[in-house]
Design a protein around this motif. Sequence first.
Motif, PDB file in Angstrom:
ATOM      1  N   TYR A  13      -4.315   5.332  34.312  1.00 28.02           N
ATOM      2  CA  TYR A  13      -3.914   6.503  33.530  1.00 28.02           C
ATOM      3  C   TYR A  13      -3.055   6.064  32.348  1.00 28.02           C
ATOM      4  CZ  TYR A  13      -5.536   8.739  37.744  1.00 28.02           C
ATOM      5  OH  TYR A  13      -6.308   9.124  38.815  1.00 28.02           O
ATOM      6  N   GLN A  14      -3.544   6.336  31.152  1.00 27.32           N
ATOM      7  CA  GLN A  14      -2.851   5.911  29.942  1.00 27.32           C
ATOM      8  C   GLN A  14      -2.109   7.080  29.320  1.00 27.32           C
ATOM      9  OE1 GLN A  14      -2.578   2.820  28.960  1.00 27.32           O
ATOM     10  NE2 GLN A  14      -3.911   2.065  30.594  1.00 27.32           N
ATOM     11  N   HIS A  48      -0.289  12.188  38.701  1.00 26.15           N
ATOM     12  CA  HIS A  48       0.275  13.538  38.754  1.00 26.15           C
ATOM     13  C   HIS A  48       0.165  14.253  37.416  1.00 26.15           C
ATOM     14  CE1 HIS A  48       2.985  12.416  42.432  1.00 26.15           C
ATOM     15  NE2 HIS A  48       1.767  12.760  42.786  1.00 26.15           N
ATOM     16  N   LEU A  49       0.472  13.533  36.330  1.00 24.56           N
ATOM     17  CA  LEU A  49       0.395  14.151  35.006  1.00 24.56           C
ATOM     18  C   LEU A  49      -1.042  14.493  34.627  1.00 24.56           C
ATOM     19  CD1 LEU A  49       3.034  12.022  33.046  1.00 24.56           C
ATOM     20  CD2 LEU A  49       3.305  14.310  34.016  1.00 24.56           C
ATOM     21  N   ALA A  50      -1.985  13.662  35.077  1.00 22.40           N
ATOM     22  CA  ALA A  50      -3.399  13.963  34.836  1.00 22.40           C
ATOM     23  C   ALA A  50      -3.809  15.235  35.585  1.00 22.40           C
ATOM     24  CB  ALA A  50      -4.263  12.782  35.281  1.00 22.40           C
ATOM     25  N   ILE A  59      -2.284  14.940  30.490  1.00 22.28           N
ATOM     26  CA  ILE A  59      -3.070  13.882  29.852  1.00 22.28           C
ATOM     27  C   ILE A  59      -4.449  14.472  29.574  1.00 22.28           C
ATOM     28  CG2 ILE A  59      -4.086  11.580  30.127  1.00 22.28           C
ATOM     29  CD1 ILE A  59      -1.810  10.897  32.033  1.00 22.28           C
ATOM     30  N   ARG A  60      -4.941  14.268  28.387  1.00 23.98           N
ATOM     31  CA  ARG A  60      -6.193  14.917  27.988  1.00 23.98           C
ATOM     32  C   ARG A  60      -7.348  14.535  28.912  1.00 23.98           C
ATOM     33  NH1 ARG A  60      -8.370  13.379  23.495  1.00 23.98           N
ATOM     34  NH2 ARG A  60      -7.109  11.498  23.221  1.00 23.98           N
ATOM     35  N   ASP A  61      -8.082  15.548  29.365  1.00 24.54           N
ATOM     36  CA  ASP A  61      -9.203  15.319  30.272  1.00 24.54           C
ATOM     37  C   ASP A  61     -10.279  14.429  29.667  1.00 24.54           C
ATOM     38  OD1 ASP A  61      -8.071  16.835  32.271  1.00 24.54           O
ATOM     39  OD2 ASP A  61      -9.110  18.691  31.707  1.00 24.54           O
ATOM     40  N   GLU A  62     -10.367  14.442  28.337  1.00 25.67           N
ATOM     41  CA  GLU A  62     -11.417  13.662  27.667  1.00 25.67           C
ATOM     42  C   GLU A  62     -11.283  12.165  27.932  1.00 25.67           C
ATOM     43  OE1 GLU A  62     -10.992  17.539  25.777  1.00 25.67           O
ATOM     44  OE2 GLU A  62      -9.551  15.923  26.146  1.00 25.67           O
ATOM     45  N   ILE A  63     -10.062  11.706  28.224  1.00 24.31           N
ATOM     46  CA  ILE A  63      -9.878  10.273  28.450  1.00 24.31           C
ATOM     47  C   ILE A  63      -9.776   9.945  29.938  1.00 24.31           C
ATOM     48  CG2 ILE A  63      -8.765   9.961  26.209  1.00 24.31           C
ATOM     49  CD1 ILE A  63      -6.079   9.774  27.670  1.00 24.31           C
ATOM     50  N   LEU A  64     -10.055  10.935  30.792  1.00 27.56           N
ATOM     51  CA  LEU A  64      -9.953  10.736  32.237  1.00 27.56           C
ATOM     52  C   LEU A  64     -11.323  10.689  32.889  1.00 27.56           C
ATOM     53  CD1 LEU A  64      -7.140  13.346  33.027  1.00 27.56           C
ATOM     54  CD2 LEU A  64      -6.874  10.860  32.900  1.00 27.56           C
TER      55      LEU A  64
END
Length: 279
Positions: A3-4, A188-190, A195-200
């Motif tokens: 997670y970035q 947790h933040l995801a 954190i933007r869903d596009e990068i997950l």
Amino acid sequence: MNYQWYPGHMTKAKRMMQEDIKLIDLVIELVDARVPLSSRNPDIDELGKNKARLILLNKADLASDECNALWMAYFKTKGYFTVKVNSRNGSGIKAVEGAIQEACKEKIERDRRRGIKNRPVRAMVVGIPNVGKSTFINTFAGKACAKTGNKPGVTKGKQWIRLNKNTELLDTPGILWPKFEDQTVGLHLAMIGSIRDEILNVDELALELIKFLKEHYQGCLEERYGCSESGDVVSVLGEIAESRAGRLKGNELDYTKAAAILIDDFRIGRLGKITLEFP
């Protein structure tokens, strides 16, 4: 999954905060009640160490009532004033003004002894993305707020909102961005959408959520989707796909759509009041 966070903002935000912090009496920190530690910025304590501190457990309606009480007690032992709020519907907002006055009681008394009367408390609101900071400011300020303009010693362009005769709010606070090493914080933040869903990888995120819910909130998935919770996490997601997501060409289950539905249901509160971390 790694997670970035958002690179590059840290130095600028820190510098802005260091300038602004000199002007204020109180730091109001919003955290997400579902992840009160993961949604805290690790730099706030250092930068605001000589200021009065108020923590708002925002989105408290989405978190477990029992856990909210435990977190309030936890932060109290750390010396913070704490109020649980729902900035969207205004729940708990009325208690914030009283908490501000209580948190700054020493400063108000000090002013009184010096003969300084009616100087309002100057507060800064901080919080990570998607924790509801802007919504809180708008709800707390309401339509009656008036910008008091630039003040002596205030960097050009910084505006203060006079909320009432007791409180002023810096309306362009520097937002600090956490830089984390612990991937649990990233997870947790995801999950809460910071954190933007596009990068997950939403499929993996959903499997992690299912794993957590099976362990700590047994029955909530079965109640929502009519699925069995006895199988492994992939089979549970498959059952959610079967009941809610339909099938792809070739009659394959649409796991990705099911994952998105599950995450969305959690974030909105359709799975019930759920806290992801405990004090």
